[in-house]
Design a protein around this motif. Structure first.
Motif, mmCIF file in Angstrom:
data_model
loop_
_atom_site.group_PDB
_atom_site.id
_atom_site.type_symbol
_atom_site.label_atom_id
_atom_site.label_comp_id
_atom_site.label_asym_id
_atom_site.label_seq_id
_atom_site.Cartn_x
_atom_site.Cartn_y
_atom_site.Cartn_z
ATOM 1 N N UNK A 13 0.830 -1.204 0.000
ATOM 2 C CA UNK A 13 0.000 0.000 0.000
ATOM 3 C C UNK A 13 0.857 1.243 0.000
ATOM 4 N N UNK A 14 0.662 2.109 0.968
ATOM 5 C CA UNK A 14 1.414 3.354 0.998
ATOM 6 C C UNK A 14 1.110 4.206 -0.217
ATOM 7 N N UNK A 15 1.922 5.229 -0.416
ATOM 8 C CA UNK A 15 1.707 6.125 -1.551
ATOM 9 C C UNK A 15 1.859 5.401 -2.880
ATOM 10 N N UNK A 16 2.880 4.550 -2.995
ATOM 11 C CA UNK A 16 3.130 3.851 -4.263
ATOM 12 C C UNK A 16 1.963 2.944 -4.636
ATOM 13 N N UNK A 17 1.513 2.143 -3.686
ATOM 14 C CA UNK A 17 0.450 1.201 -3.990
ATOM 15 C C UNK A 17 -0.871 1.869 -4.295
ATOM 16 N N UNK A 35 -6.575 -5.610 -7.599
ATOM 17 C CA UNK A 35 -6.588 -6.023 -6.198
ATOM 18 C C UNK A 35 -5.285 -5.607 -5.556
ATOM 19 N N UNK A 36 -5.394 -4.925 -4.433
ATOM 20 C CA UNK A 36 -4.207 -4.474 -3.702
ATOM 21 C C UNK A 36 -4.075 -5.284 -2.422
ATOM 22 N N UNK A 37 -2.893 -5.853 -2.231
ATOM 23 C CA UNK A 37 -2.612 -6.670 -1.053
ATOM 24 C C UNK A 37 -1.659 -5.900 -0.141
ATOM 25 N N UNK A 38 -2.075 -5.710 1.100
ATOM 26 C CA UNK A 38 -1.201 -5.042 2.068
ATOM 27 C C UNK A 38 -1.488 -5.583 3.455
ATOM 28 N N UNK A 39 -0.548 -5.331 4.349
ATOM 29 C CA UNK A 39 -0.702 -5.777 5.726
ATOM 30 C C UNK A 39 -0.559 -4.596 6.664
ATOM 31 N N UNK A 40 -1.504 -4.473 7.571
ATOM 32 C CA UNK A 40 -1.429 -3.407 8.575
ATOM 33 C C UNK A 40 -0.195 -3.584 9.451
ATOM 34 N N UNK A 41 0.320 -4.815 9.544
ATOM 35 C CA UNK A 41 1.465 -5.093 10.408
ATOM 36 C C UNK A 41 2.784 -4.632 9.794
ATOM 37 N N UNK A 183 2.445 -11.805 2.542
ATOM 38 C CA UNK A 183 2.780 -12.828 1.544
ATOM 39 C C UNK A 183 3.693 -13.868 2.178
ATOM 40 N N UNK A 184 3.291 -15.129 2.095
ATOM 41 C CA UNK A 184 4.122 -16.217 2.602
ATOM 42 C C UNK A 184 4.855 -16.946 1.482
#
Length: 498
Positions: A13-17, A35-41, A183-184
């Protein structure tokens, strides 16, 4: 490999995503699913808070109202960057988004100014620059004039985390899907090497046709999986660390960024509506993390309101920013320190470039090659402009600045400096982000004064020349009394409900 591009997956995510998601969905509409994949962690760097004028094109394309944008991102206006202590300690100059004087056919304004200076004119070049005059006076207003002499190009300072949130809300309203997770595993096609899917820690599998790597410095797809390689430019730009800390807002909000040189690097000061952004970019070979943090905290203009955040980086670029079906956007594509506020612009230009070359019936080698060629050239041109600031310094007080004077710079930059120093001539390279006026201001600000000027500047008599300059200077100064103080503008404009 030919297949219709129906699904774009953005990792990070962030600005780039979120800028990628917003622009791609706005421009391509129902032609693609995103679809955008991001993690709050996983945190983002989140310190890219200063921009350059092309950011306004993004907002215009997205249909974002400026008053809403300013209010939601706690933004302020940016007319220039003030460089302090860069040539020698105690001296400063502005790199504005404007241009001094007015356009002349076949001969830039600074040639006329240079001739007048040799005949005794005391005015600095910047006194003919409306952006500079407004910055110095702390003023800003929109100027509704078709006269190019009164153009006031501007950009913004904003809270990067609020900007990402703003773009996320915008993107989701357009139909972009956000998926939470880390992502694992990354699955590749055994034959082509293309990325097929991302397996998340919650068990979800996200498949796609085209993947945008916005995973930051990690380069999870472009580097860790595809091993694209990295071109190291630390021999030209040796700063490899940054430390950032927010501080309380000032009573008076400056409409420009400050870049303050110190013994082993430089400090940024970025004014926002609710706080200030501060940071120190430095070379770990010349300065420890503790020394950098101490220097930063000792030179804040307001009370710190957070703990220092340390960032490590390696200046350079990914050797291929588009490889197979992965395109690196943002920090995963490379890093050029924020000296000229180009980080967010490089995100923007990467997405615009992708839109121009977006694969329709499959990824074509010619399109990939063109994308990478343009990306490489853009990074190199910005790199040369940044190197200019450092290399032509005249400081002798620390080893850091002395070392930079002796680095072997690219031939393209050597030629540009030599041509200007001897003749005053400047030529913009094709697609160079920075105009002649930008190169002019930094070269002169760093102490390179051309020995000669264009012979066309000898056409007017001395009286005609001085009269022309006086008239231009007056025209530039005329708008100032009618303009609002920067804070007055922000207060009134951000309350507008259109």
């Amino acid at each position: 490999m030919k297949s219709v591009m129906r699904k774009v997956v953005i990792l990070g995510g962030g600005t780039a995503g979120w800028m990628s998601a917003a622009l791609l969905k706005k421009m391509l509409g129902n032609a693609v699913d995103i679809e955008l994949v991001e993690s709050e962690a996983i945190g983002t760097v989140g310190v890219g808070e200063a921009t350059i004028p092309p950011i306004r094109l993004v907002n215009n394309v997205l249909g974002i109202k400026e008053a809403d944008f300013l209010r939601e991102t706690k933004a302020t206006m940016k007319l220039a960057i003030k460089f302090e202590n860069w040539r020698v300690p105690g001296e400063g100059y502005f790199h504005t988004f404007g241009a001094p004087g007015k356009s002349m056919a076949f001969c830039h304004f600074h040639h006329y100014w240079r001739r007048a200076q040799q005949e005794g004119l005391k005015d600095s070049l910047w006194e003919y620059d409306l952006n500079y005059l407004c910055a110095q006076a702390g003023k800003f207003s929109h100027i509704n004039s078709k006269d190019p002499v009164l153009e006031l190009p501007y950009a913004y300072h904003f809270d990067a985390s609020l900007y990402a949130r703003f773009l996320r809300n915008y993107s989701e309203k357009l139909g972009v899907t956000r998926t939470e997770g880390k992502v694992e595993k990354v699955d590749q096609n055994n034959d082509s090497g293309y990325i097929q899917s991302l397996q998340l820690d919650n068990g979800k599998i996200i498949g796609g046709d085209l993947f945008l790597d916005c995973s930051g410095f990690r380069g999870l797809l472009i580097q860790q999986k595809l091993n694209t390689g990295y071109e190291d430019w630390s021999h030209l730009l040796p700063c490899d660390r940054a430390v950032a800390v927010p501080s309380e807002r000032f009573q008076k909000t400056l409409p420009y960024t400050r870049s303050i040189a110190h013994g082993a690097g430089w400090q940024w000061r970025i004014p926002l509506q609710h706080r200030n952004g501060n940071g120190m970019v430095y070379s770990s070979a010349h300065c420890s993390d503790e020394q950098a943090a101490d220097t930063l905290l000792a030179n804040l203009d307001s009370k710190a309101c957070g703990d220092p955040n340390f960032i490590r980086f390696l200046t350079g670029r990914r050797r291929k920013q588009w490889h197979k079906n992965v395109i690196a956007v943002g920090l995963s594509s490379g890093f050029l320190e924020p000296l000229e506020s180009t980080s967010i612009h490089l995100i923007q230009s990467a997405i615009v470039r992708l839109i121009h070359l977006f694969p329709h019936q499959g990824i074509q080698p010619a399109a990939v090659a063109e994308y990478n060629k343009q990306s490489k050239l853009e990074f190199e041109q910005i790199r040369d402009f940044l190197v200019l600031h450092y290399h032509v310094n005249q400081r002798t007080d620390t080893q850091f600045w002395r070392d930079l004077q002796s680095i072997e710079i690219p031939d393209s930059l050597t030629q540009k400096i030599a041509l200007f120093a001897e003749t005053g001539r400047l030529f913009r390279e094709q697609n160079d982000l920075f105009l002649e006026s930008s190169w002019l201001q930094v070269m002169m600000g760093q102490g390179i004064m051309p020995k000669d000027y264009h012979p066309m500047a000898d056409n007017p008599s001395r009286e005609q020349l001085l009269g022309m300059l006086q008239q231009i200077r007056q025209v530039k100064q005329d708008p100032l009394p009618k303009m609002l103080d920067h804070d007055e503008f922000l207060t009134s404009y951000c309350q507008i409900k259109e």
